[in-house]
Design a protein around this motif. Structure first.
Motif, PDB file in Angstrom:
ATOM      1  N   ASP A  97       1.055  -1.347  -0.139  1.00 51.12           N
ATOM      2  CA  ASP A  97      -0.013   0.095  -0.095  1.00 51.12           C
ATOM      3  C   ASP A  97       0.721   1.338  -0.002  1.00 51.12           C
ATOM      4  O   ASP A  97       0.746   2.354  -0.801  1.00 51.12           O
ATOM      5  CB  ASP A  97      -0.958  -0.156   1.209  1.00 51.12           C
ATOM      6  N   GLU A  98       1.643   1.353   0.789  1.00 55.60           N
ATOM      7  CA  GLU A  98       2.726   2.377   1.127  1.00 55.60           C
ATOM      8  C   GLU A  98       3.519   2.875  -0.248  1.00 55.60           C
ATOM      9  O   GLU A  98       3.496   3.706  -0.766  1.00 55.60           O
ATOM     10  CB  GLU A  98       3.440   2.487   2.224  1.00 55.60           C
ATOM     11  N   LYS A 144       3.476   5.931  -3.005  1.00 55.75           N
ATOM     12  CA  LYS A 144       4.747   6.489  -3.217  1.00 55.75           C
ATOM     13  C   LYS A 144       5.169   6.476  -4.767  1.00 55.75           C
ATOM     14  O   LYS A 144       5.547   7.408  -5.364  1.00 55.75           O
ATOM     15  CB  LYS A 144       5.889   5.776  -2.532  1.00 55.75           C
TER      16      LYS A 144
END
Length: 171
Positions: A68-69, A73
């Motif tokens: 997810d992160e 990004k």
């Protein structure tokens, strides 16, 4: 000779080399200092809720996806580096990634064009983001509930044809 000219008119290379296309790319899409791609095709996940018999990604399905992160990004990095468009496609169903909606919103807020290739079963979950995309291609290779169930089987055993058609109508 006529056939050769017809084939030449259909040549993608010749089309891309047209002066008008080159001028457009140079004027609107590209600068010599930009080393980033113009368009990125991104597979956010390999998860898929269908089990299509002729799936070209069958050996890759349901093996995970981008964290997810990291996915979010990537969206920021695309914007920072001048990417003009992102196509969310996949070795799975792009809308199966839980950050699909947030990613579409982030890309659109960064003025990046977004295209999506989807099986159409999850559009209702992301109706707002689906409406924000620049294009949305739904793969529906059947004209009836019965044929769709054969070509695009769902784990429930129930055809998703009506759901997909209704999702497209709602857009």
């Amino acid at each position: 000779l006529l056939m050769t000219n017809a084939i030449r008119r259909l040549s993608l290379v010749d089309k891309l080399k047209q002066r008008t296309i080159q001028d457009f790319i140079q004027t609107h899409l590209w600068s010599k200092t930009n080393l980033s791609p113009i368009v990125v095709e991104l597979d956010p996940t390999t998860a898929c809720n269908l089990a299509c018999h002729d799936c070209i990604s069958a050996n890759l399905l349901n093996q995970g996806g981008i964290d997810d992160e990291r996915l979010m990004k990537l969206g920021e990095e695309f914007a920072q580096h001048g990417v003009k468009a992102v196509v969310l496609i996949g070795g799975g169903e792009p809308m199966a990634h839980r950050k699909f909606g947030a990613l579409v919103d982030a890309l659109k807020d960064s003025k990046i064009q977004v295209g999506v290739t989807t099986n159409g079963t999850m559009i209702n979950r992301y109706m707002d983001q689906s409406a924000r995309t620049d294009w949305l291609r739904v793969s529906v290779d059947a004209g009836s509930t019965e044929v769709y169930a054969d070509f695009r089987p769902h784990a429930s055993g129930k055809s998703q044809f009506d759901l997909v058609i209704n999702n497209m109508r709602e857009l």
